[in-house]
Design a protein around this motif. Sequence first.
Motif, short mmCIF file in Angstrom:
data_model
loop_
_atom_site.label_atom_id
_atom_site.label_comp_id
_atom_site.label_asym_id
_atom_site.label_seq_id
_atom_site.Cartn_x
_atom_site.Cartn_y
_atom_site.Cartn_z
N ASN A 21 51.74 -5.39 -5.97
CA ASN A 21 51.73 -5.28 -7.43
C ASN A 21 51.02 -4.01 -7.88
O ASN A 21 51.44 -3.35 -8.84
N ASN A 202 57.93 -8.31 -15.86
CA ASN A 202 57.08 -9.25 -15.14
C ASN A 202 57.11 -10.59 -15.85
O ASN A 202 57.72 -10.74 -16.91
N LYS A 352 50.30 -9.09 -16.44
CA LYS A 352 50.70 -8.45 -15.19
C LYS A 352 49.84 -7.22 -14.90
O LYS A 352 49.45 -6.97 -13.76
N GLU A 407 51.49 -16.88 -10.84
CA GLU A 407 51.52 -15.86 -9.78
C GLU A 407 51.01 -16.42 -8.46
O GLU A 407 51.61 -16.23 -7.40
#
Length: 486
Positions: A21, A202, A352, A407
């Motif tokens: 990420n 995202n 995100k 996540e």
Amino acid sequence: MNGIKEDMNGIKEINENEDENKVLLESGNKRDFLGFIDIKLIPVKVAYICYYAATGAWWPFMILFLTSLGLNPFLAGLCICLRTAVSTFAAPFWGFISDYTGRQRLLYVILTLGMVVTILPAPFVATQFNDFVGNSTDDVSLIPNATRSLVGPNYCTTECGDNRMFHVMVALFISMGLFEYTLPGFIDSNVMSIVSNHPLTNFGHQRVFGSIGFAIGSLIAGAAADHFKHDRLTNFAAAVFIAVPFLLVGLPFCMYVATKASKSVQKEKKDDVVEEEKLTGSQLAKLTVKTCFRPYVFVYLISVLIEGVSLSFMYSFLFLHMKDEMQSTDTILGLNIAASIIGELLFFPLSKLLIARFGSMECLVVSMFVNGIRFILLAYCKNAWLTLPIQLLHGVGFALFFAAMIEIAYNVSPKEISATMFGIICSLLFSVSNVVGNLLGGWIYKTYLGVTLFMFNGALCCCWSVVIAFYYFLVPKCRKQHRPNE
């Protein structure tokens, strides 16, 4: 020893995903914003808007709908509690069925139509199980305990010694529990599969449209309830009539999201060198139990439950606390909802960025701690207007937590049981916590009042955030330092 290894491997897996990420973040911050206007992802946004508009139209008005039928607040709350208790088991069950059969689009149809079939009849059924009293004041005065309403008909049910309405509503709400609370897990799981490898967007950029939908549904349903007039239907039947169309309109978009997610998963499987065999039902069950009881996952699930309980305290008792302790007006209560949604709109798009910069576990810990601070501030707040800036912290306490939670769930869940795991997580966050929160919160509020309830909740969140910070960040490092061969 094996438990420690699994613990370390799980945290290592999360960190590896977060490293990816960070690479994406550094290479394309500007491109990330384009996720808002990606035409191919418009169905995802519409699915979120429609589903959460339906829940925004129905859930906040559920207790008002039941009490407007003549049920006292305790019996109305019991109906809702039973509905939630049933959904505690229903959500993981439907998730397991999805993983076992792979027929998620069919399940979307079953769950959506199940919600429609159980919600839509409620206002009409109410007129058949009721000692109906006309709108005339003279007629109502003949029955001293009849429920009086400024808008819509007057009902005389439980308080007049007629419990038929309560029994029928219990049956209806238990039926609702079989179908509700599962769809959010399905949608979130599908969206994570779609956006996990998407370079331009995202999860937070998509989930923010759920907050927008909830606000739209609540506003429309509230306005409709104010203007709806019928000789035999309660004015809060308008909330049902708003929720059902949103569910039906959103169904094809949810099915599209499921199809797109399935294609994304199939593409990943083709890229794998080794093709895995399909697991049997018992193997899926064993894998689910094994995953849930891995130490790092188990602690994570407890965190989800505590967050859900704190949200239950807020949704069920904050307005009552503001009325009792701050003499708040209804206008400020409405502005509180608006402030919470503004916080979500601010932090879902940023989630995100924050997760990629600091890590999902770090964001989870910080969001729980901030949530605790929010409840402590609400406990001691004496001016209702000052609750508005405090409620902006909902963006950190809920939106950031939710994004980090999804996540982590996506990273730690084996693909074979992803729908089951998301069902368990949604059950803990929305169902189990709701039952625990209403029962425990009701007792604390009745015995010690709202100040104690919100102080307890704030202390719980802050203390637990310290516990999980110690567990996730200090203990693994100490083990690795002192036991490098494990």
